[in-house]
Design an enzyme around this catalytic site. Structure first.
Site, PDB file in Angstrom:
ATOM      1  N   GLY A  46       0.992  -1.250  -0.353  1.00 30.07           N
ATOM      2  CA  GLY A  46      -0.182  -0.396  -0.740  1.00 30.07           C
ATOM      3  C   GLY A  46       1.023   1.331  -0.273  1.00 30.07           C
ATOM      4  CB  CYS A  51       5.353  -3.997   0.109  1.00 22.59           C
ATOM      5  SG  CYS A  51       6.493  -2.184  -0.312  1.00 22.59           S
ATOM      6  CE1 TYR A  52       1.099   1.292   5.860  1.00 22.33           C
ATOM      7  CE2 TYR A  52       0.212  -0.551   5.740  1.00 22.33           C
ATOM      8  CZ  TYR A  52       0.665   0.240   6.502  1.00 22.33           C
ATOM      9  OH  TYR A  52      -0.107   0.992   7.112  1.00 22.33           O
ATOM     10  CG  HIS A  99       5.108  -5.851  -4.351  1.00 18.20           C
ATOM     11  ND1 HIS A  99       3.285  -5.488  -3.797  1.00 18.20           N
ATOM     12  CD2 HIS A  99       5.629  -4.835  -4.441  1.00 18.20           C
ATOM     13  CE1 HIS A  99       3.817  -4.506  -3.496  1.00 18.20           C
ATOM     14  NE2 HIS A  99       4.812  -3.992  -3.711  1.00 18.20           N
ATOM     15  CD  GLU A 137       2.038  -8.739  -5.252  1.00 18.81           C
ATOM     16  OE1 GLU A 137       2.228  -9.759  -4.556  1.00 18.81           O
ATOM     17  OE2 GLU A 137       1.894  -7.690  -4.646  1.00 18.81           O
ATOM     18  CB  SER A 143     -25.597  -9.090 -24.787  1.00 16.86           C
ATOM     19  OG  SER A 143     -23.841 -10.557 -23.906  1.00 16.86           O
ATOM     20  N   GLY A 144     -24.661 -12.823 -25.851  1.00 11.12           N
ATOM     21  CA  GLY A 144     -24.743 -13.321 -27.070  1.00 11.12           C
ATOM     22  C   GLY A 144     -22.240 -13.189 -26.462  1.00 11.12           C
ATOM     23  N   GLY A 145     -22.309 -12.530 -25.121  1.00 19.04           N
ATOM     24  CA  GLY A 145     -20.916 -12.433 -24.794  1.00 19.04           C
ATOM     25  C   GLY A 145     -20.811 -13.398 -23.802  1.00 19.04           C
ATOM     26  CB  VAL A 146     -17.390 -14.603 -22.554  1.00 12.37           C
ATOM     27  CG1 VAL A 146     -17.364 -15.734 -21.673  1.00 12.37           C
ATOM     28  CG2 VAL A 146     -17.239 -15.213 -24.134  1.00 12.37           C
ATOM     29  CG  ASP A 147     -18.600 -12.098 -18.853  1.00 15.48           C
ATOM     30  OD1 ASP A 147     -17.828 -12.503 -19.183  1.00 15.48           O
ATOM     31  OD2 ASP A 147     -18.147 -10.559 -18.720  1.00 15.48           O
ATOM     32  CB  SER A 148     -24.681 -12.558 -20.450  1.00 14.96           C
ATOM     33  OG  SER A 148     -25.070 -12.692 -22.348  1.00 14.96           O
ATOM     34  CB  SER A 149     -22.879 -17.033 -22.554  1.00 15.38           C
ATOM     35  OG  SER A 149     -22.924 -16.084 -24.086  1.00 15.38           O
ATOM     36  CE  LYS A 171     -14.420 -11.637 -20.690  1.00 12.43           C
ATOM     37  NZ  LYS A 171     -15.173 -11.175 -19.837  1.00 12.43           N
TER      38      LYS A 171
END
Ligand code: XMP
Length: 519
Positions: A59, A86-87, A176, A178, A229-235, A375
């Protein structure tokens, strides 16, 4: 809705820019974790969350300032492993009896190398050579260790680069792990979760089972509607909810006339015929295109489309008797609360409404079964649910569709030309095996006609621009470096196969300063 019953790791966020990456690294190790801002982590929260390990993030604050953030003392008496980064390292030292100082020329920003001082299980498999590259970003440094801690690795600017109290399983690192620039970082997290007894129970298979149960418990006998919508998330959200409650789910696919070639048929056929979902195919092309007639301002276009979308969706949804829930494909990055140190409310919650304002307007409750996923986890879940790989890996497509790839006035003629050119371009990209390397690729039809010569005749047709970018999140992007051969072949194909286009350009603008879409 909490749909996880897994071993849980808590990440307390002190505002580092890269806290989300810690969660990414852990999820890759099949460990369920959540990020929560330090302000929210109280003793009661800890009891309720019952973490099996805790990570204190980095942070921007300095523990030397009395006002700087702290985790509750209780973190150190839970009897679970704690890792400070770190912090997080500095706050651990400060609270457990060590000392943190500023200055002395020990600040390090960027690449640094640490050397081992003694064996430590957290660093098992780390030092394949004498020194290991890490990424540092610190102004303050630990000057005196807290009682019980030993030093296990040092760097030129951080004599306490890796410290630990192995009896209590407290670990603290100045760098870090990550970030990508700490090449062995994932190994450190792997060692940490192994030490903490995580079994890697966070898999998409396990998630799917639990999510299905949770959706059933949440909605009971009620009906759910979903804007597909045909997008990945709503599908993926629709496929998961359908698995849980079958015909209690109805999807509405709004065709606004701004879709790509064959898109509506592909989406509707897949969900309705292959996956047996109830799908209403709202054919509203005329309504949208008539209202957009003569409009060339990009923001006005967006507003018209947004407003009509809500009207149309509501109209179809009203016909579904007993609908009490609206499904949304909200993802975890949309719900992570971000830390803010000054001004305004201390915690800003980013909330994401794909169908803006609808739930409130229609008195619907939300079902958001992807709220805990990143995602790539959504893609893995989609694969689990049997969605075809070609669908899961699709490039993002904006809600306003081709409207924002058609600068200036939208006409049916231009949309038809654009659809054909886009189909040829995507076909080229697939044929050359480049689709999965590219974040998003499309054609924009330009509001300009240019002179050309084809055969022995003069042409006066539209020019178009090809766009292809690489990106990780759509926030920044770079143009894709196609070969000249590829570009030449694609331009020839478009001009030969798409009547109405006689000039092809390639857009090599990065974002920023450009945007990905043309409007
Ligand atoms: P820009 O053009 O802003 O796009 O660089 C970044 C990403 O967002 C998508 N995009 C949209 N998606 N509604 C959407 O649903 C919109 O109005 C919209 N505008 C841009 C764009 O396709 C890219 O993935």
């Amino acid at each position: 809705m909490d749909i996880t019953d897994h071993q849980r790791l808590l990440i307390i966020d002190f505002g580092s820019q890269v806290t989300q990456l810690i969660a990414r690294r852990l999820r890759e190790l099949n460990v369920f974790c959540e990020i929560h801002p330090f302000q929210k982590v109280t003793d009661a929260f800890l009891d309720d969350f019952a973490p099996q390990a805790v990570i204190l993030s980095g942070g921007p604050a300095s523990v030397i300032d009395a006002e700087s953030p702290r985790p509750p003392e209780k973190v150190f008496s839970l009897g679970v492993p704690v890792l400070g980064i770190c912090y997080g390292q500095q706050v651990m030292m400060h609270m457990l009896g060590g000392q943190v100082l500023r200055g002395d020329g020990t600040a390090e920003f960027g690449r640094a190398y640490i050397a081992s001082q003694a064996d430590l299980s957290l660093l098992e498999g780390w030092f394949l050579t004498e020194r290991e590259q890490v990424w540092m970003s610190h102004g303050d440094h630990v000057a005196k260790l807290a009682p019980g801690f030993e030093v296990y690795a040092t760097s030129p600017g951080a004599p306490f680069a890796v410290t630990a109290d192995t009896d209590r399983h407290f670990y603290a690192v100045q760098f870090h792990p990550e970030v990508h620039h700490t090449p062995m970082g994932s190994k450190l997290y792997e060692n940490f979760v192994r030490l903490a007894g995580f079994t890697g129970d966070w898999t998409m298979d396990a998630y799917r089972e639990q999510a299905v149960e949770a959706i059933r418990a949440q909605v009971g006998e009620a009906k759910v509607i979903c804007a597909l919508s045909g997008g990945v998330d709503s599908s993926v959200a629709a496929a998961l909810i359908h698995e849980a409650i079958g015909d209690q789910l109805t999807c509405v696919f709004v065709d606004h006339g701004l879709l790509r070639q064959n898109e509506a048929e592909e989406v509707v056929t897949m969900f309705r015929d292959h996956m047996n979902l109830q799908v209403i195919h709202a054919q509203e092309q005329d309504r949208f295109l008539n209202e957009l007639d003569g409009v060339s301002d990009p923001e006005t276009k967006r507003k018209i489309i947004g407003r009509l979308f809500i009207d149309v969706f509501q109209h179809y949804a009203d016909e579904i008797e007993g609908a009490a829930y609206l499904a949304q494909g909200t993802l975890y990055p949309d719900v992570i609360e971000s830390v803010s140190f000054s001004g305004g409310p201390s915690v800003t919650i980013k909330s994401h409404h794909n169908v803006g304002g609808l739930p409130e307007k229609m008195g619907l409750k939300l079902v958001e079964p992807l709220r805990e996923l990143f995602k790539d986890e959504v893609r893995a879940l989609g694969t689990e649910l049997g969605l075809p790989p070609s669908f899961i890996g699709r490039h993002p497509f904006p809600g306003p569709g081709l409207a924002i790839r058609c600068p200036g006035e939208i006409t049916r003629e231009k949309l038809e030309i654009l659809r054909k050119a886009d189909a040829v371009y995507i076909d080229q990209i697939r044929r050359h095996g480049l689709y999965d390397e590219i974040w998003q690729a499309f054609v924009a039809i330009l509001p300009v006609r240019t002179v050309g010569v084809m055969g022995d005749g003069r042409t006066y047709d539209f020019a178009c621009a090809l766009r292809a970018v690489t990106s990780v999140d759509g926030m920044t992007a770079d143009y894709y470096p196609f070969s000249h051969d590829f570009l030449g072949e694609t331009a020839t194909r478009i001009i030969n196969e798409v009547p109405g286009i006689n000039r092809v350009t390639y857009d090599i603008t990065s974002k920023p300063p450009g945007t990905i879409e043309w409007e």
